[in-house]
Design an enzyme around this catalytic site. Sequence first.
Site, PDB file in Angstrom:
ATOM      1  N   ASP A   7      83.829 -63.594  -2.443  1.00  0.00           N
ATOM      2  CA  ASP A   7      84.764 -62.808  -3.234  1.00  0.00           C
ATOM      3  C   ASP A   7      84.652 -61.353  -2.752  1.00  0.00           C
ATOM      4  O   ASP A   7      83.705 -60.999  -2.037  1.00  0.00           O
ATOM      5  CB  ASP A   7      84.399 -62.936  -4.715  1.00  0.00           C
ATOM      6  CG  ASP A   7      85.241 -62.047  -5.606  1.00  0.00           C
ATOM      7  OD1 ASP A   7      86.471 -62.084  -5.486  1.00  0.00           O
ATOM      8  OD2 ASP A   7      84.659 -61.309  -6.427  1.00  0.00           O
ATOM      9  N   ASP A   9      86.132 -57.947  -4.780  1.00  0.00           N
ATOM     10  CA  ASP A   9      85.922 -56.969  -5.848  1.00  0.00           C
ATOM     11  C   ASP A   9      84.797 -57.404  -6.776  1.00  0.00           C
ATOM     12  O   ASP A   9      84.826 -58.502  -7.335  1.00  0.00           O
ATOM     13  CB  ASP A   9      87.200 -56.789  -6.663  1.00  0.00           C
ATOM     14  CG  ASP A   9      88.363 -56.285  -5.822  1.00  0.00           C
ATOM     15  OD1 ASP A   9      88.273 -55.152  -5.344  1.00  0.00           O
ATOM     16  OD2 ASP A   9      89.333 -57.038  -5.625  1.00  0.00           O
ATOM     17  N   ASP A 168      81.088 -63.077  -8.476  1.00  0.00           N
ATOM     18  CA  ASP A 168      80.409 -62.283  -9.503  1.00  0.00           C
ATOM     19  C   ASP A 168      80.921 -62.502 -10.915  1.00  0.00           C
ATOM     20  O   ASP A 168      80.334 -61.973 -11.867  1.00  0.00           O
ATOM     21  CB  ASP A 168      80.575 -60.791  -9.186  1.00  0.00           C
ATOM     22  CG  ASP A 168      82.007 -60.307  -9.426  1.00  0.00           C
ATOM     23  OD1 ASP A 168      82.241 -59.537 -10.368  1.00  0.00           O
ATOM     24  OD2 ASP A 168      82.903 -60.731  -8.674  1.00  0.00           O
TER      25      ASP A 168
END
Length: 220
Positions: A7, A9, A168
């Site tokens: 991922d 961001d 995240d």
Amino acid sequence: MAAIIFDLDGTLVDSVPDIHAAVTLMLADHQASPMDMSQVRSFIGNGVPALISKVMEARDEDPADAKRHAQLEATFMRHYTAAPAKLSQLFPGVRKALLKLQGAGHAMALCTNKPIIPARAMLASFELENLLPLVIGGDSLPVRKPDPAPLHAAARAMGADPVLYIGDSEVDAEAAERAAIPLMLFTQGYRKSPIAALTHSATFDHFDELPRLISRFADR
């Protein structure tokens, strides 16, 4: 060797400052007052259309107003694509970890809900484009994460096994679970829920830990 999908961001990059700056300029262009950074941060994860919808809801506007939504989204994208990495920073240890993983022979790719043009621009700004040559953006397919299709597309394109996903957030955890791909959860990103509430195979607090975790997984 493993195929590792990252991922962007909240995982590789702390991009909140630039997204907040673009939201601030968007609101100013439409004669609206700014929002604080923590509120904008809470809106990140599901892509730009969802971000704009959440901004509209926070300002008591109807996100179903397609014309207004399109105007705001176009304004946001104009500002954001002009400087997607002016204020953003890599999380500590990211570059070193990616170089170590590349040196170990792992295939790597990026799967983000950020539109592909600013995603590639951000990678170029941090000189990561050669480490993450394959990019699946939020506008690469008709659907975005947490739909599993973007992760499946990245995995197919890499053609390696086993496949791991590094993310995240709640969106990442749901996408990984639906794609049946193990998630290694970075704990310092934009997650809102307790770690125990998210399905994951491992957690790490700093990117210095990641190569060792992946090595253990790949050796199973």
